[in-house]
Design an enzyme around this catalytic site. Structure first.
Site, PDB file in Angstrom:
ATOM      1  N   GLY A  28       0.700  -1.329  -0.240  1.00 38.36           N
ATOM      2  CA  GLY A  28      -0.230  -0.059  -0.053  1.00 38.36           C
ATOM      3  C   GLY A  28       0.689   1.195  -0.054  1.00 38.36           C
ATOM      4  N   ALA A  29       0.304   2.283  -0.825  1.00 38.25           N
ATOM      5  CA  ALA A  29       1.522   3.317  -1.037  1.00 38.25           C
ATOM      6  C   ALA A  29       0.329   4.539  -0.754  1.00 38.25           C
ATOM      7  CB  ALA A  29       1.835   2.729  -2.405  1.00 38.25           C
ATOM      8  N   ALA A  32       0.483   6.714   4.804  1.00 42.73           N
ATOM      9  CA  ALA A  32       1.221   5.309   6.007  1.00 42.73           C
ATOM     10  C   ALA A  32       1.937   4.542   5.501  1.00 42.73           C
ATOM     11  CB  ALA A  32       0.078   4.728   6.371  1.00 42.73           C
ATOM     12  N   PHE A 133     -12.512  22.076  14.513  1.00 44.33           N
ATOM     13  CA  PHE A 133     -12.377  20.620  14.185  1.00 44.33           C
ATOM     14  C   PHE A 133     -13.357  20.700  14.846  1.00 44.33           C
ATOM     15  CE2 PHE A 133     -11.436  17.941  10.668  1.00 44.33           C
ATOM     16  CZ  PHE A 133     -10.864  19.099   9.466  1.00 44.33           C
ATOM     17  N   GLN A 247     -16.697   4.269  10.584  1.00 46.37           N
ATOM     18  CA  GLN A 247     -17.606   5.997  11.596  1.00 46.37           C
ATOM     19  C   GLN A 247     -18.226   6.418   9.996  1.00 46.37           C
ATOM     20  OE1 GLN A 247     -14.892   9.729  10.750  1.00 46.37           O
ATOM     21  NE2 GLN A 247     -15.354   9.768  13.395  1.00 46.37           N
ATOM     22  N   HIS A 249     -19.354   9.396   8.532  1.00 55.90           N
ATOM     23  CA  HIS A 249     -19.216  11.252   8.154  1.00 55.90           C
ATOM     24  C   HIS A 249     -20.362  11.951   7.535  1.00 55.90           C
ATOM     25  CE1 HIS A 249     -17.400  14.817   6.980  1.00 55.90           C
ATOM     26  NE2 HIS A 249     -16.819  14.684   7.294  1.00 55.90           N
ATOM     27  N   LEU A 259     -17.486  12.994  -0.298  1.00 55.00           N
ATOM     28  CA  LEU A 259     -17.297  13.918   1.327  1.00 55.00           C
ATOM     29  C   LEU A 259     -17.197  15.246   0.867  1.00 55.00           C
ATOM     30  CD1 LEU A 259     -16.590  14.011   4.150  1.00 55.00           C
ATOM     31  CD2 LEU A 259     -13.603  13.514   3.236  1.00 55.00           C
ATOM     32  N   THR A 261     -15.701  18.617   3.245  1.00 56.34           N
ATOM     33  CA  THR A 261     -15.420  18.192   4.404  1.00 56.34           C
ATOM     34  C   THR A 261     -15.919  19.032   5.518  1.00 56.34           C
ATOM     35  OG1 THR A 261     -13.273  18.828   5.537  1.00 56.34           O
ATOM     36  CG2 THR A 261     -14.049  20.391   3.453  1.00 56.34           C
ATOM     37  N   GLU A 262     -15.028  18.524   6.963  1.00 59.03           N
ATOM     38  CA  GLU A 262     -15.524  18.840   8.172  1.00 59.03           C
ATOM     39  C   GLU A 262     -15.085  20.466   8.420  1.00 59.03           C
ATOM     40  OE1 GLU A 262     -14.787  16.120  11.077  1.00 59.03           O
ATOM     41  OE2 GLU A 262     -14.412  17.135  12.601  1.00 59.03           O
ATOM     42  N   ARG A 293     -17.734  13.574  15.469  1.00 59.44           N
ATOM     43  CA  ARG A 293     -19.065  13.239  14.476  1.00 59.44           C
ATOM     44  C   ARG A 293     -20.163  12.020  14.807  1.00 59.44           C
ATOM     45  NH1 ARG A 293     -13.739  12.294   9.831  1.00 59.44           N
ATOM     46  NH2 ARG A 293     -13.351  14.415   9.268  1.00 59.44           N
ATOM     47  N   HIS A 357     -17.040   5.794   6.276  1.00 58.09           N
ATOM     48  CA  HIS A 357     -16.622   6.697   6.053  1.00 58.09           C
ATOM     49  C   HIS A 357     -14.895   6.241   5.980  1.00 58.09           C
ATOM     50  CE1 HIS A 357     -13.495  10.247   5.288  1.00 58.09           C
ATOM     51  NE2 HIS A 357     -13.797  10.965   6.345  1.00 58.09           N
ATOM     52  N   GLU A 381      -5.131   3.121   8.783  1.00 58.31           N
ATOM     53  CA  GLU A 381      -6.642   2.767   8.501  1.00 58.31           C
ATOM     54  C   GLU A 381      -6.414   1.206   8.853  1.00 58.31           C
ATOM     55  OE1 GLU A 381      -9.140   4.714   5.761  1.00 58.31           O
ATOM     56  OE2 GLU A 381     -11.114   3.256   6.327  1.00 58.31           O
ATOM     57  N   ARG A 392     -13.202   8.138  15.777  1.00 59.78           N
ATOM     58  CA  ARG A 392     -12.296   9.288  15.516  1.00 59.78           C
ATOM     59  C   ARG A 392     -12.174  10.732  15.089  1.00 59.78           C
ATOM     60  NH1 ARG A 392      -9.884  11.253  10.678  1.00 59.78           N
ATOM     61  NH2 ARG A 392     -11.976  10.403   9.250  1.00 59.78           N
ATOM     62  N   LEU A 398      -5.312  11.365   9.006  1.00 56.94           N
ATOM     63  CA  LEU A 398      -3.658  11.471   8.571  1.00 56.94           C
ATOM     64  C   LEU A 398      -2.955  11.684   9.409  1.00 56.94           C
ATOM     65  CD1 LEU A 398      -4.825  14.693   6.259  1.00 56.94           C
ATOM     66  CD2 LEU A 398      -4.416  12.696   5.367  1.00 56.94           C
TER      67      LEU A 398
END
Lengths: 581, 458, 295
Positions: A28-29, A32, A133, A247, A249, A259, A261-262, A293, A357, A381, A392, A398
């Site tokens: 995975g790229a 993380a 936030f 979660q 969103h 999405l 954003t918040e 959330r 989400h 994740e 979360r 992030l």
């Protein structure tokens, strides 16, 4: 070291091969994965990344709002405050030692990101700006307009190039490779571009494959978010933790789940029902739209179910912010609403609803990202350390990817330092199994994989969504059992070719989703309480007596039996308390 | 709604070629459906062998670049409603300027190699050093603004797909890579600016861009790569990296409009009297020898071209400029000075050697309400005598036209000397005051050059 | 008669005088009174825009200011590059008060009247393919070139970027086709009509540019065009004067006459050959076209 392991096979797959052996292999790229790769490379070992997408196509890039860090640039913030908010937000299910590690590391890690080239939005004095936030006691979220994830992902790709990390692009990971001792020694993938099974070995394998939102209708997740790494680790014998916590969103678009954003609420946007009422005052009178959330999603769902919605949605109103403010701080959100809802946020409120989400759970790891399966690490994740617990905070994902990506890369490199690289022969048995699996998929008949995914997504959204009951979840579990049986009997892969066969890879992804959906549902049925993102109408209270524990799910390798157990929560400084916003 | 479309199916065959076929599809789908939704529907319900890339379906991952009716688009950002309503049947094909792997999937290896060729990461003065206090670099929001557009790039390849230069020269670095390059050149934190500019300056670099603007037109994220390339060119000029023919070409335009500069054979040194060549219009006479250098322009290839053009009256004689001067070129020169400020002559690739002329009186008066004579001198090199203002400074409009015609300096000097201008009779009054003496008087009055004091204060 | 500030640009004053003369001869017939701009400099092409962007902006603001001082509301161009440069500068001056204020301060310091943003920049092509003037054009051109197959070549900077030019759909423009039809010709469709002629880099990267100029020549030839028509003197120079070199590089003959848009209309309108000046072309226009010239 390059070892070719060739064996004649059927028409389609003519050879299998171990194409390389490295010290550390990252699967995975996204943010993380690349952060782990960079840190491992800094540790002086040979690192490779295996990824089904080009790195910058990863879904971390879709994160919009920002990354939490107690820089104190706009308030008297502290890492203590950040830790407390994270633990409270988690409904006390997060491990407090892990949360503290993350919040304390945040300052240095984010400053390092800035030094790497991440262009965070600035204050007039030149320092990194921070916005409010949800469920954060201070304005703590650093951001790059509303494309924070995109900016971070590209910076991390730049660092990957700078460190010369080998990337196996468009390699679709199918199975972790286990040697005879049951240790993980790499990963076998389907080469999307050229076809065939390609195995990349390593003394340490780090799973950074992100989430699994695609099991839901109405998800913010990319098509690629199909729980690959969690499923692979699970099948290889690694336990999964807290999988019942998906979660939702609060602000996603109806048409395709995209999405919003918040940050929109952080910048002053408000939520209204059909009557134009700011309904959050009835649910979270202090924090209002910036409550946690889970709280906001439940409030929206309640409004919609009580007939105060607009076409299955509530309204996110930004109009009072004015064109200038919207164009400067939220240009991406405006564009998305225009493209996918046909609404210009400057003139009209955006219809939004809760959407799946983020998976709070994942592969069970310690504070260094190490799993109980020897040779296997996980972060981001796909992992569950756990810092998010039952819910979360926006801006913490992030951060988790960066902090625990770094830590798992560092730890994996340190652990394998000086160890002889795995030998191709040790992988032979594992590879033949994978090969047989793919050959089976290519020759099977049955329904199309997408039919099964559609049914899964439907039942998950309807029965395992914002609100759940024992009955609804039982229905989901039974539906999934039928779907899994159908899947195991065979689905039809129409494409038999070896070159860019994404019909085959999709069929494999649906297999991952079905198994993870099964796990989620079983865990959710076990947990007889309401906590964070898991809200049961038949058990409405949080039950600390019985359920202040992580769920821990294991699978027997041979007969694939799923068993849901528990694991203690680490509580250090903050005793569970009633959670209000 | 019913969406019809044609898709180019391309499958590699055993001999390494492609079997190509344009296939019709019809999909019944929802109103907001994008091109990607339509492809997904085909894939899942009609033909599972259709190959294309996708992931985020929200125009941020950059996977689904392809062509619809010949133009590069992101499938996920392309609504089908309008087309369907009009009954149009679009043709879907893979992106251009890249080899096809299968159906709508292209090989982007070359694309990524070019991105890598940009040294695409931030580098600071001393490799690896953080700011002194171990915190973030202090950057003003305005400084950050400089690279906002380039930061938006999602590397989808839509710009490269349409790049006309790359079509003609596949080695051209291209719009996406160069925009990435500017993302660092424009980043105030990056200290490798000069090296980068030299790196992007070579063959197939910045000056290969043919300015077709397809990249700006197609970019789904508003990056405007062509503008980024232009910004790289400007940065090269700021750093005196002007060795490329493209830069030399541009320099001739600059010199032509300000009416003065080096001429062919003057070895890059601005020459007095170059006004004969540079009249405010592009000097086509100077363009070829100054861009290519005299030796190259004398080779048969170019000399032959010159003769060919000359026969058709397309090479103006060297004295053309002197006979057809643009009026009021002084204004342009003063503008040049205003803008270039106190930069050294070296950096701007050749300065005006002679001092700028005085301002026309009507303008002088307008400006004097905002600036002192000292400030005007400092900024423009132009002298505004207090006599002008004492005399009211205003001339009737017809006399201003004459100022343009005779040259502002002459008019002003006559005016200062107590004469004036008359539309019918031209100049009147005593002979002009000596310009140098006038300037000397100014300097005496202030004890030094008027500009010097101000700049020290600043 | 509409009065417009006539910005001929550099090429039409020098190497492409035939464009200037045919435009001047034609304009009054199409209700346009051209007022010269003796103080107008070069627009800087893409070159100054690239090398010295701030100078470019001021240079063009100065030109726009002149047009404003002349009391007209329209500045007419006959070149793609001039059109883009002036419109781009105009858009920045009109759209951003801070920019306008800064530029005007500098203009005044330098002795130039400030520009208040009241002028619109229009290419000749646009002015004569809309409204009454197009009706007039049909009468003037009179469909006299019947049977001629004409390949329109738009070039880049009259179409792209469309957010600055914006006259028509940059991917399926129709204005040149309308001109050809008004003249009685048959427009030829071919993909390269919207592409680049390579001229901006013909000196710096000759062989790359020649690859670009080859495409329209080749495609027009293949589709049996009698000539190409273009609204831009740079495209013209590229297609006309560099055609020989393109032929050599491509290893085939095109022999494709290229006409300025004004020349084509002037030809149809029966304007004397002395104003159209086909003798100034590097690639001979050929008998078919020469025979159409009113003697």
């Amino acid at each position: 070291m390059r070892v070719a392991y060739v064996r004649a096979r059927g028409e389609r797959i003519e050879r299998i091969s171990v194409i390389a052996s490295h010290d550390v292999v990252i699967v995975g790229a996204g943010l993380a994965g690349m952060r782990a790769a960079v840190e491992a490379a800094r540790g002086g070992v040979d690192v490779a990344v295996v990824t089904k997408l080009h790195p910058v196509r990863s879904h971390s890039g879709a994160a919009e709002g920002g990354i939490n860090v107690a820089l104190g640039n706009v308030s008297d913030d502290s890492t203590e405050g950040h830790t407390y908010d994270t633990v409270k937000g988690s409904d006390y299910l997060a491990d407090q030692d892990a949360s503290r590690i993350m919040c304390e590391a945040a300052v240095d890690d984010i400053l390092e990101l800035e030094n790497m080239g991440c262009f965070f939005s600035r204050l007039p004095n030149g320092r990194i700006a921070q916005r409010p936030f949800g469920a954060a006691g201070r304005p703590r979220t650093a951001f790059a307009a509303d494309i924070t994830g995109h900016v971070l992902l590209h910076v991390m790709y730049e660092q990957l190039l700078k460190h010369g990390v080998k990337v196996y692009e468009e390699f679709f990971a199918i199975d972790l490779v286990l040697d005879d001792n049951g240790e993980c020694i790499g990963v076998s993938s389907w080469d999307i571009k050229d076809g065939g099974i390609k195995t990349v070995l390593g003394n340490a394998t780090v799973i950074c494959t992100g989430g699994m939102g695609r099991m839901y209708h109405g998800t913010t997740n990319a098509f690629a978010c199909t729980g690959d790494g969690m499923a692979m680790a699970f099948r290889a014998g690694a336990p999964l933790k807290d999988m019942e916590f998906m979660q939702f969103h609060p602000t996603t678009l109806k048409a395709n789940g995209v999405l919003i954003t918040e940050g929109c609420r952080g910048e002053g946007g408000v939520l209204r029902n059909a009557d134009g009422e700011r309904f959050m005052k009835n649910y979270a009178p202090n924090a209002m739209e910036l409550a946690s959330r889970d709280v906001v999603s439940r409030a929206e769902w309640t409004e919609i179910m009580s007939g105060r919605g607009v076409d299955g949605c509530v309204l996110l109103d930004l109009t009072h912010l004015g064109a200038d403010h919207i164009n400067r701080a939220l240009p991406g959100s405006r564009e998305l609403a225009l493209d996918y809802a046909g609404v210009d946020a400057i003139d009209e409120p955006i219809p939004v609803r809760p959407g799946a989400h983020y998976q709070m759970g994942g592969v069970h790891t310690d504070n260094w990202g190490m799993t109980p399966l020897p040779g296997l690490w996980a972060s981001g994740e796909a992992a569950c350390v756990s810092v998010h617990g039952a819910n979360r905070l926006g801006g913490n994902s992030l951060l988790e990817a960066v902090v625990f990506g770094r830590r798992s890369g560092e730890h994996a490199a340190r652990t394998v330092q000086g160890k002889a690289r795995p030998d191709a022969a040790a992988a032979a048995a594992s590879i033949s199994k994978t090969e047989a699996k793919v050959a089976g998929l290519l020759s099977a008949t049955g329904p199309r994989a997408d039919e099964l995914r559609e049914s899964l997504a439907e039942t998950m959204y309807a029965n395992c969504g914002v609100f759940r009951t024992g009955d609804s979840m039982t229905e989901a579990r039974d539906t999934i059992a039928t779907l899994r049986k159908t899947y195991d009997e065979g689905v039809l892969v129409q494409d038999k070719g070896s070159n860019f066969n994404n019909d085959l890879t999709y069929a494999i992804e649906v297999g991952y989703l079905l198994e993870m959906g099964d796990v989620l549902t079983r865990c959710a049925l076990e947990r007889e309480e309401s906590r964070g993102g898991h809200t049961r109408l038949d058990f409405v209270e949080r039950d600390d007596e019985k359920w202040l524990v992580h769920s821990l799910t294991t699978r027997t390798i041979d007969d694939a039996k799923i068993n849901v157990g528990t694991h203690p929560v680490t509580i250090t400084d903050y005793q569970p308390a009633i959670r209000t916003y | 709604m019913l969406v019809k479309l044609k898709i180019w199916r391309q499958t590699p065959t055993a001999d390494g070629a492609f079997a190509r076929e344009l296939v019709d599809f019809e999909v019944d789908t929802f109103e907001e459906a994008t091109l990607l939704d339509v492809l997904d529907s085909i894939k899942h319900h009609q033909d599972g062998t259709l190959a294309y890339r996708k992931s985020c379906r929200m125009a941020i991952c950059g996977s689904c670049g392809m062509r619809m009716d010949g133009r590069a688009v992101l499938a996920c950002k392309t609504p089908m409603k309008e087309l369907a309503a009009k009954g149009r049947v679009p043709v879907i094909a893979p992106m251009g300027n890249m080899p096809v792997l299968r159906d709508l999937v292209t090989d982007m290896t070359d694309f990524w190699q070019k991105v890598r060729a940009m040294t695409p990461w931030l580098e600071r003065a001393h490799h690896g050093d953080a700011p002194a206090d171990g915190r973030e670099h202090l950057v003003s929001p305005e400084e950050q603004q400089k690279i906002t557009k380039e930061t938006m790039c999602i590397m989808c390849g839509c710009c490269v797909s349409e790049c006309n230069s790359m079509e003609a020269d596949p080695s051209f670095l291209g719009p996406a890579a160069l925009a990435k390059g500017y993302r660092f050149v424009g980043d105030v934190r990056d200290k490798r600016t000069r090296e980068r500019l030299e790196q992007y300056n070579g063959p197939h670099g910045v000056w290969d861009c043919t300015r077709c603007y397809f990249c700006n037109e197609r970019c789904p994220k508003g990056v405007d790569p062509r503008d980024a390339i232009a910004k790289l060119g400007a940065a090269m000029f700021d750093h005196g990296i002007t060795s490329d023919r493209g830069a030399k070409h541009a320099q001739v335009f600059v010199d032509s409009t300000k009416g003065q500069g080096p001429v062919p054979g003057s070895f890059g040194i601005p020459v007095p009297g170059s006004e004969i060549l540079y009249n405010g219009h592009l000097s086509e006479t100077a363009l070829i020898p100054l861009t290519l250098g005299i030796p190259t322009s004398l080779t048969p290839n170019w000399a032959g071209m010159g003769v060919k053009l000359g026969r058709k009256g397309k090479v103006p004689p060297p004295w053309h400029g002197a006979l057809h001067r643009v009026k009021g070129l002084d204004e342009v020169r003063r503008l040049w000075r205003v803008l270039e400020g106190k930069e050294s002559a070296e950096r701007r690739g050749g300065d005006l050697e002679e001092p700028a002329k005085p301002l026309p009186p009507n303008i002088a008066q307008g400006v004097l309400t905002q600036f002192t004579p000292e400030q005007i001198f400092e900024r423009t090199g132009a002298v505004v005598s207090s006599d002008i203002t004492a005399g009211g400074g205003k001339l009737p409009p017809d006399q201003v036209d004459l100022a343009g015609y005779y040259g502002a300096e002459t008019v002003v000097q006559r005016f200062v000397a107590g004469g004036g201008l008359d539309k019918d009779h031209g100049l009147s009054g005593p002979a002009p005051t000596d310009y140098a003496a006038q300037q000397a008087a100014q300097i005496d009055a202030h004890g030094s050059r008027p500009g010097a004091t101000t700049s020290k204060d600043a | 008669m509409k009065k417009v500030a006539y910005y001929a640009g550099c090429l039409a004053s020098l190497s492409a005088k035939e464009l200037d003369s045919s435009t001047r001869a034609l304009a009054p017939q199409l209700d346009l009174e051209l007022v010269d701009m003796p103080k107008a400099t070069c627009c800087g092409a893409g070159d100054i825009h690239e090398a010295k962007p701030d100078f470019y902006l001021h240079l063009n603001a100065r030109v726009l200011s002149q047009a404003e001082q002349m009391g007209v509301d329209t500045l007419m161009t006959i070149c793609n590059v001039c059109t883009l440069n002036l419109r781009q500068a105009n858009q920045r001056m009109q759209g951003d008060e801070a920019v306008r204020e800064r530029v005007n301060t500098h203009l005044m310091e330098a002795g130039v009247e400030p520009y208040h943003g009241t002028v619109d920049v229009q290419h000749f092509l646009w002015l004569i393919t809309t409204g009454d003037r197009y009706e007039k054009l049909k009468t003037v051109a009179g469909g006299r070139l019947t049977g001629m197959k004409i390949a329109p070549f738009y070039g880049c900077q009259i179409l792209r970027p469309s957010k600055i030019l914006g006259f028509e759909d940059p991917d399926s423009p129709q204005s040149l086709e309308k001109i050809i039809e008004a003249c009685g010709g048959t427009p030829i469709d071919y993909p390269a009509k919207l592409k680049c002629c390579g001229f901006p880099i013909v000196l710096a990267r000759e062989s790359v540019a020649l690859n670009e100029v080859t495409q329209p020549l080749d495609q027009a030839k293949e589709r049996g065009a009698d000539c190409i028509v273009t609204p831009c003197p740079l495209c013209h120079l590229s297609l006309d004067a560099w055609q020989g070199k393109a032929e050599k590089q491509a290893g085939k003959k095109f022999e494709m006459p290229t006409l300025h848009m004004s020349q084509l209309i002037a030809l149809a309108a029966g304007i004397p050959g002395s104003e159209i000046k086909f003798h100034r072309h590097v690639t001979p226009v050929g008998d078919k076209i020469l025979n159409a010239v009113v003697k």
